[in-house]
Design an enzyme around this catalytic site. Structure first.
Site, PDB file in Angstrom:
ATOM      1  N   CYS A  18       0.871  -1.168   0.000  1.00 55.86           N
ATOM      2  CA  CYS A  18       0.000   0.000   0.000  1.00 55.86           C
ATOM      3  C   CYS A  18       0.901   1.209   0.000  1.00 55.86           C
ATOM      4  CB  CYS A  18      -0.875  -0.074   1.242  1.00 55.86           C
ATOM      5  SG  CYS A  18      -1.286   1.464   2.004  1.00 55.86           S
ATOM      6  N   ARG A  34       2.171  -2.361   5.745  1.00 55.88           N
ATOM      7  CA  ARG A  34       0.916  -2.602   6.471  1.00 55.88           C
ATOM      8  C   ARG A  34       0.527  -4.080   6.551  1.00 55.88           C
ATOM      9  NH1 ARG A  34      -3.337   2.116   5.060  1.00 55.88           N
ATOM     10  NH2 ARG A  34      -4.166   1.557   7.063  1.00 55.88           N
ATOM     11  N   ARG A  94     -12.626   8.352  -1.685  1.00 56.15           N
ATOM     12  CA  ARG A  94     -12.692   7.200  -0.772  1.00 56.15           C
ATOM     13  C   ARG A  94     -13.115   7.637   0.628  1.00 56.15           C
ATOM     14  NH1 ARG A  94      -7.485   4.774   0.309  1.00 56.15           N
ATOM     15  NH2 ARG A  94      -8.817   4.056   1.982  1.00 56.15           N
TER      16      ARG A  94
HETATM   17  C1  UD1 Z   1      -6.392   2.236  10.855  1.00 58.27           C
HETATM   18  C2  UD1 Z   1      -7.111   3.303  10.053  1.00 58.27           C
HETATM   19  C3  UD1 Z   1      -6.092   4.215   9.385  1.00 58.27           C
HETATM   20  C4  UD1 Z   1      -5.139   4.799  10.428  1.00 58.27           C
HETATM   21  C5  UD1 Z   1      -4.516   3.688  11.261  1.00 58.27           C
HETATM   22  C6  UD1 Z   1      -3.683   4.214  12.417  1.00 58.27           C
HETATM   23  C7  UD1 Z   1      -9.168   2.205   9.383  1.00 58.27           C
HETATM   24  C8  UD1 Z   1      -9.962   1.602   8.295  1.00 58.27           C
HETATM   25  N1  UD1 Z   1      -7.925   2.657   9.042  1.00 58.27           N
HETATM   26  O1  UD1 Z   1      -5.635   1.456   9.947  1.00 58.27           O
HETATM   27  O2  UD1 Z   1      -6.795   5.273   8.708  1.00 58.27           O
HETATM   28  O3  UD1 Z   1      -4.104   5.516   9.765  1.00 58.27           O
HETATM   29  O4  UD1 Z   1      -5.555   2.859  11.835  1.00 58.27           O
HETATM   30  O5  UD1 Z   1      -4.426   5.053  13.225  1.00 58.27           O
HETATM   31  O6  UD1 Z   1      -9.607   2.331  10.497  1.00 58.27           O
HETATM   32  N2  UD1 Z   1       0.719  -3.390  11.794  1.00 58.27           N
HETATM   33  C9  UD1 Z   1       1.500  -4.510  11.761  1.00 58.27           C
HETATM   34  N3  UD1 Z   1       0.891  -5.733  11.823  1.00 58.27           N
HETATM   35  C10 UD1 Z   1      -0.463  -5.873  11.917  1.00 58.27           C
HETATM   36  C11 UD1 Z   1      -1.270  -4.709  11.964  1.00 58.27           C
HETATM   37  C12 UD1 Z   1      -0.635  -3.473  11.907  1.00 58.27           C
HETATM   38  O7  UD1 Z   1       2.728  -4.439  11.669  1.00 58.27           O
HETATM   39  O8  UD1 Z   1      -0.952  -7.006  11.973  1.00 58.27           O
HETATM   40  C13 UD1 Z   1       1.366  -2.056  11.769  1.00 58.27           C
HETATM   41  C14 UD1 Z   1       0.948  -1.205  10.578  1.00 58.27           C
HETATM   42  O9  UD1 Z   1       1.735  -1.486   9.448  1.00 58.27           O
HETATM   43  C15 UD1 Z   1       1.170   0.191  11.119  1.00 58.27           C
HETATM   44  C16 UD1 Z   1       0.778   0.058  12.592  1.00 58.27           C
HETATM   45  O10 UD1 Z   1       0.905  -1.331  12.894  1.00 58.27           O
HETATM   46  O11 UD1 Z   1       2.526   0.536  11.032  1.00 58.27           O
HETATM   47  C17 UD1 Z   1      -0.611   0.524  12.951  1.00 58.27           C
HETATM   48  O12 UD1 Z   1      -1.543  -0.056  12.073  1.00 58.27           O
HETATM   49  P1  UD1 Z   1      -3.074  -0.256  12.437  1.00 58.27           P
HETATM   50  O13 UD1 Z   1      -3.398   0.493  13.676  1.00 58.27           O
HETATM   51  O14 UD1 Z   1      -3.389  -1.711  12.404  1.00 58.27           O
HETATM   52  O15 UD1 Z   1      -3.774   0.473  11.211  1.00 58.27           O
HETATM   53  P2  UD1 Z   1      -5.072   0.028  10.398  1.00 58.27           P
HETATM   54  O16 UD1 Z   1      -6.035  -0.643  11.283  1.00 58.27           O
HETATM   55  O17 UD1 Z   1      -4.641  -0.655   9.140  1.00 58.27           O
END
Ligand code: UD1
Length: 421
Positions: free
Chosen positions: A119, A124, A401
């Site tokens: 992405c 992510r 979006r």
């Molecule tokens: C959600 C929001 C997004 C926001 C983000 C952080 C939605 C639909 N999107 O994205 O707009 O910018 O929260 O506030 O609600 N990570 C991992 N492994 C995982 C999951 C996450 O390494 O299994 C990392 C991600 O790459 C990132 C960080 O953790 O660096 C935070 O991600 P996360 O809070 O999960 O973001 P989203 O839920 O994808």
């Protein structure tokens, strides 16, 4: 392909209605998969991501029926849900599709969800979602680009400790745990207001969840969830974005339906930059007091810290503020895609690792620009509103979006902005 054309330099004045939160609505829509009873949702934002999620739910067999005629209310019926595969074509367009994983697995014992892939704002991964589901007894294989998850019988309650705060991970697991056998403790849970809104909706459906709004959620699984109706909270990122629009143009705008309560970090930063902020019964009024804004240092953090989804917009503001701002991005790698475009508009920005030093210039100048994600795109719109001359923002589909009728909302406050083919 549509573009947004802006002729900058007009101070915004008037009122902008803030819609429902996209990032609360997305997980809450998927909660419909957890129940055989209907879930009615109100205050949905009219944005492309919500249409895409509704289409995905329909593909999985969920009944989707509009309520009223403003397009903001929908009645979802999970009774007919039968399909458990979320295909690549949908997931690649919207990463939040991965939020069907927990609900499908909890209710049907199986789910196949395409891996989201790369992405524009970083890799992510979803490894924390998968590890937590495995701790709850799921067998997970990655094959042919898909997450293939199965469980015999029901998921089992477990003690989950997320190594880092993950919004989507917390949402997936709290939904899965609602139908699991026994108690699940989610430690280091995300406390974002969107997570809290989901938890409130789940409780309305009959889920047993303690610790709402804290970093430890305790979920006692129930046999089945029931019927509910839920109103989505106002969008704090849309609020923050238009608050910056008011400040960056030297304007005075009432953000109707907005609240200070779940957006403190953003309003504090705006206050430090020199904007006047007042909460009224109708919403939040943002005005630029006198003279130039001042640069502010900020660092993105999980809630209640400064949100990563407001980082690009503040960088646009810092570009024309007095003095220097240091902006550090701690949540996503590679979330400075707007920097090179802002520089093309005359900004003075240097990036060192995860930090950007922005030295404010007196004015930006309009230019054709494009961005690769939603918040980066909107930061260019904000820069365009403050710039001298014409800015053309390409790849408008990113804006669509997550922002509803953005050019109409801004034009109603006097901005010279329109959509061109
Ligand atoms: C959600 C929001 C997004 C926001 C983000 C952080 C939605 C639909 N999107 O994205 O707009 O910018 O929260 O506030 O609600 N990570 C991992 N492994 C995982 C999951 C996450 O390494 O299994 C990392 C991600 O790459 C990132 C960080 O953790 O660096 C935070 O991600 P996360 O809070 O999960 O973001 P989203 O839920 O994808």
């Amino acid at each position: 392909m549509d573009r947004i054309r802006i002729v900058g330099g007009t101070a915004l004045a008037g009122e902008i209605a803030i819609g429902g939160a996209k990032n609360a609505a997305l997980p809450i829509l998927t909660a419909a998969l957890l129940s055989e009873q209907p879930l009615t949702l109100n205050n949905l934002p009219l944005v492309a991501d919500i249409k895409a999620m509704t289409a995905l739910l329909a593909e999985l067999g969920v009944g989707v029926e509009a309520v009223g005629d403003d397009g903001r209310s929908v009645r979802l019926s999970g009774a007919s849900a039968a399909e458990t595969t979320a295909p690549y074509d949908i997931v690649r367009k919207m990463r939040a599709s991965v939020l069907v994983l927990g609900p499908l697995l909890a209710r049907f014992g199986k789910a196949r969800v395409s891996l989201p892939g790369g992405c524009a704002i970083g890799t992510r991964p979803v490894d924390m979602h998968l590890a937590a589901l495995q701790e709850m007894g799921a067998r997970i294989e990655l094959k042919e680009g898909y997450i293939d998850a199965r469980v015999d019988g029901r998921l089992k309650g477990a003690h989950i400790l997320f190594p880092n705060v993950t919004v989507g991970g917390t949402e997936n697991i709290v939904m899965a745990a609602s139908l699991a056998d026994g108690e699940t403790v989610i430690a280091n849970a995300a406390r974002e207001p969107e997570v809290t809104d989901l938890v409130k909706c789940l409780i309305g459906m009959g889920a047993k969840i303690d610790g709402i709004g804290t970093d430890t959620l305790r979920v006692t699984g129930v046999e089945a969830l029931g019927e509910a109706e839920h109103d989505i909270i106002p969008d704090r990122i849309e609020t923050g974005t238009y608050a910056v629009a008011a400040a960056i143009t030297g304007g005075d705008v009432l953000l109707a339906n907005a609240r200070l309560a779940n957006n403190e970090a953003v309003f504090r930063a705006l206050g430090r930059a020199g904007a006047g902020i007042t909460e009224t019964p109708k919403g939040v009024r943002v005005e630029r007091r006198n003279g130039r804004l001042t640069g502010v240092d900020l660092m993105t953090e999980p809630y209640p810290g400064f949100p990563t989804d407001m980082q690009a917009q503040f960088m646009a503001l810092a570009s024309i503020a007095e003095g220097a701002s240091m902006i550090t991005e701690q949540i996503f790698e590679n979330r400075f895609m707007h920097v090179s475009e802002l520089i093309r508009m005359g900004a003075n920005i240097n990036v060192h690792g995860a930090s950007a030093i922005v030295r404010g210039v007196p004015r930006l100048s309009g230019a054709p620009v494009m961005a690769t994600d939603l918040r980066a795109s909107v930061s260019l719109v904000l820069a365009g509103l403050a710039a001298e001359g014409e800015t053309l923002v390409n790849r408008v589909y990113h804006l669509d979006r997550g922002y509803e009728r953005i050019e109409q909302k801004l034009a109603a406050c006097g901005a010279k902005i329109d959509r061109v083919g």
